[in-house]
Design a protein around this motif. Structure first.
Motif, PDB file in Angstrom:
ATOM      1  N   UNK A   1      30.597  23.277  49.856  1.00  0.00           N
ATOM      2  CA  UNK A   1      30.134  24.553  49.351  1.00  0.00           C
ATOM      3  C   UNK A   1      31.121  25.105  48.337  1.00  0.00           C
ATOM      4  N   UNK A   2      30.637  26.076  47.656  1.00  0.00           N
ATOM      5  CA  UNK A   2      31.425  26.717  46.617  1.00  0.00           C
ATOM      6  C   UNK A   2      31.322  28.210  46.861  1.00  0.00           C
ATOM      7  N   UNK A   3      32.443  28.885  46.736  1.00  0.00           N
ATOM      8  CA  UNK A   3      32.398  30.332  46.909  1.00  0.00           C
ATOM      9  C   UNK A   3      33.170  30.954  45.763  1.00  0.00           C
ATOM     10  N   UNK A   4      32.589  31.972  45.194  1.00  0.00           N
ATOM     11  CA  UNK A   4      33.180  32.576  44.035  1.00  0.00           C
ATOM     12  C   UNK A   4      33.095  34.079  44.158  1.00  0.00           C
ATOM     13  N   UNK A   5      34.192  34.730  43.889  1.00  0.00           N
ATOM     14  CA  UNK A   5      34.217  36.183  43.953  1.00  0.00           C
ATOM     15  C   UNK A   5      34.148  36.742  42.541  1.00  0.00           C
ATOM     16  N   UNK A   6      33.405  37.820  42.387  1.00  0.00           N
ATOM     17  CA  UNK A   6      33.277  38.465  41.092  1.00  0.00           C
ATOM     18  C   UNK A   6      33.957  39.815  41.150  1.00  0.00           C
ATOM     19  N   UNK A   7      34.665  40.119  40.098  1.00  0.00           N
ATOM     20  CA  UNK A   7      35.340  41.404  40.101  1.00  0.00           C
ATOM     21  C   UNK A   7      36.024  41.672  38.786  1.00  0.00           C
ATOM     22  N   UNK A   8      36.896  42.651  38.807  1.00  0.00           N
ATOM     23  CA  UNK A   8      37.649  43.035  37.615  1.00  0.00           C
ATOM     24  C   UNK A   8      39.121  42.789  37.911  1.00  0.00           C
ATOM     25  N   UNK A   9      39.769  42.007  37.065  1.00  0.00           N
ATOM     26  CA  UNK A   9      41.145  41.602  37.338  1.00  0.00           C
ATOM     27  C   UNK A   9      42.105  42.772  37.114  1.00  0.00           C
ATOM     28  N   UNK A  10      43.310  42.677  37.695  1.00  0.00           N
ATOM     29  CA  UNK A  10      44.272  43.773  37.592  1.00  0.00           C
ATOM     30  C   UNK A  10      44.527  44.197  36.149  1.00  0.00           C
ATOM     31  N   UNK A  11      44.656  43.247  35.243  1.00  0.00           N
ATOM     32  CA  UNK A  11      44.932  43.585  33.845  1.00  0.00           C
ATOM     33  C   UNK A  11      43.800  44.396  33.232  1.00  0.00           C
ATOM     34  N   UNK A  12      42.571  43.951  33.470  1.00  0.00           N
ATOM     35  CA  UNK A  12      41.429  44.687  32.907  1.00  0.00           C
ATOM     36  C   UNK A  12      41.292  46.060  33.555  1.00  0.00           C
ATOM     37  N   UNK A  13      41.654  46.152  34.816  1.00  0.00           N
ATOM     38  CA  UNK A  13      41.587  47.460  35.492  1.00  0.00           C
ATOM     39  C   UNK A  13      42.540  48.432  34.827  1.00  0.00           C
ATOM     40  N   UNK A  14      43.736  47.938  34.562  1.00  0.00           N
ATOM     41  CA  UNK A  14      44.738  48.791  33.930  1.00  0.00           C
ATOM     42  C   UNK A  14      44.341  49.119  32.499  1.00  0.00           C
ATOM     43  N   UNK A  15      44.237  48.062  31.699  1.00  0.00           N
ATOM     44  CA  UNK A  15      44.114  48.233  30.260  1.00  0.00           C
ATOM     45  C   UNK A  15      42.850  48.925  29.800  1.00  0.00           C
ATOM     46  N   UNK A  16      41.781  48.774  30.550  1.00  0.00           N
ATOM     47  CA  UNK A  16      40.527  49.272  29.993  1.00  0.00           C
ATOM     48  C   UNK A  16      39.782  50.209  30.939  1.00  0.00           C
ATOM     49  N   UNK A  17      40.476  50.622  31.997  1.00  0.00           N
ATOM     50  CA  UNK A  17      39.928  51.591  32.958  1.00  0.00           C
ATOM     51  C   UNK A  17      38.433  51.412  33.242  1.00  0.00           C
ATOM     52  N   UNK A  18      38.100  50.264  33.778  1.00  0.00           N
ATOM     53  CA  UNK A  18      36.700  49.959  34.094  1.00  0.00           C
ATOM     54  C   UNK A  18      36.375  50.268  35.552  1.00  0.00           C
ATOM     55  N   UNK A  19      36.990  51.256  36.146  1.00  0.00           N
ATOM     56  CA  UNK A  19      36.774  51.465  37.575  1.00  0.00           C
ATOM     57  C   UNK A  19      35.624  52.441  37.870  1.00  0.00           C
TER      58      UNK A  19
END
Lengths: 142, 142
Positions: A124-142
């Motif tokens: 099986x394959x498992x993949x998590x989707x999200x926003x990485x720490x850098x993108x959270x900081x730099x572009x405030x996508x929260x």
DNA sequence: TTTAATTTTAAAATCATTGTAATTTACATT
DNA sequence: AATGTAAATTACAATGATTTTAAAATTAAA
């Protein structure tokens, strides 16, 4: 099992043993990465200068059909191929596309799925989707 | 949250509110299927005959970047888009390519990954690879 | 209402993957 | 060891999903 062993086993199912296939499978088994078809192509080309990308795809599809390979597809890039799934999953940043390993023992669930579905489960394959720490900081996508 | 709410929220991040985007997102939220870009295109075209596939992809990528959409990619077919992940995973037959649902409560693991990785985890995807009952019978790939 | 910036559209471009036709190879059978 | 034949390889063309482009239209905000 090693590449030669797998290919000998496949011979009983009518799959021919060719040096190109041996080289491709050996690379898949020995590498820790999850190479793209093109990366496999360039690597095999060192031994077989005349090899074609068509042969790479042909062999990858053959191995996949016989359950010796997992194909990991992402939306915006080439598929990557995994000859021996290791103890990790992946996290993909939906914003920048980065893929990082998430090391963790594999979840023990394949047997359950096999029992309930009738499929012979190979992995099986498992993949998590999200926003990485850098993108959270730099572009405030929260 | 509904489509209008999500788009209003995105407006604060500099994303413009357009009727095409509203129609695309509404369809994604209301459907139980995992439509391809082309299926979304044909559906939205009923309301907006002039809409283009380019706009569909533009909107899907925008929604993906902001974490409102999961993209499910397979090796040999178009990506499918999931506006609201339901309680199920997928099993893919490596031989015939068929994809079937495997209904099961989602594994409770996103929080663990969020704590350990620093990513803001929006969801996960799990896919089982194997040989389906029909292929096992008909072609003895065991 | 005016303006600047973004989005849309339509068409062309890109790029991973697959198909094709001719040649070569593997391998079972002489 | 030589032969026949089906399958694999090669080089190249074709496909098809997705992205890019440029011009026109629309949106957000002053």
């Amino acid at each position: 099992m090693d590449a030669i062993g797998i290919l000998k086993q496949l011979k009983d199912k009518g799959v021919r043993f060719t040096p190109q296939r041996q080289a491709i499978l050996e690379f898949l088994l020995e590498t820790e990465s999850h190479p793209t078809a093109d990366e496999i192509y360039h690597h095999v080309k060192a031994k077989f200068p005349g090899v074609s990308l068509g042969t790479i795809y042909n062999t990858l599809n053959m191995l996949k059909e016989h359950g010796h390979l997992l194909e990991l597809s992402y939306g915006d890039m080439s598929s990557r191929f995994d000859g021996n799934p290791k103890n990790h999953y992946h996290i993909v940043c939906s914003h920048c596309g980065r893929v990082v390993d998430y090391h963790r023992p594999l979840i023990d669930i394949d047997q359950e799925v096999m029992d309930n579905s009738g499929f012979k489960i190979l992995g099986h394959r498992m993949e998590f989707y999200g926003i990485c720490p850098e993108c959270r900081k730099g572009e405030r996508l929260n």
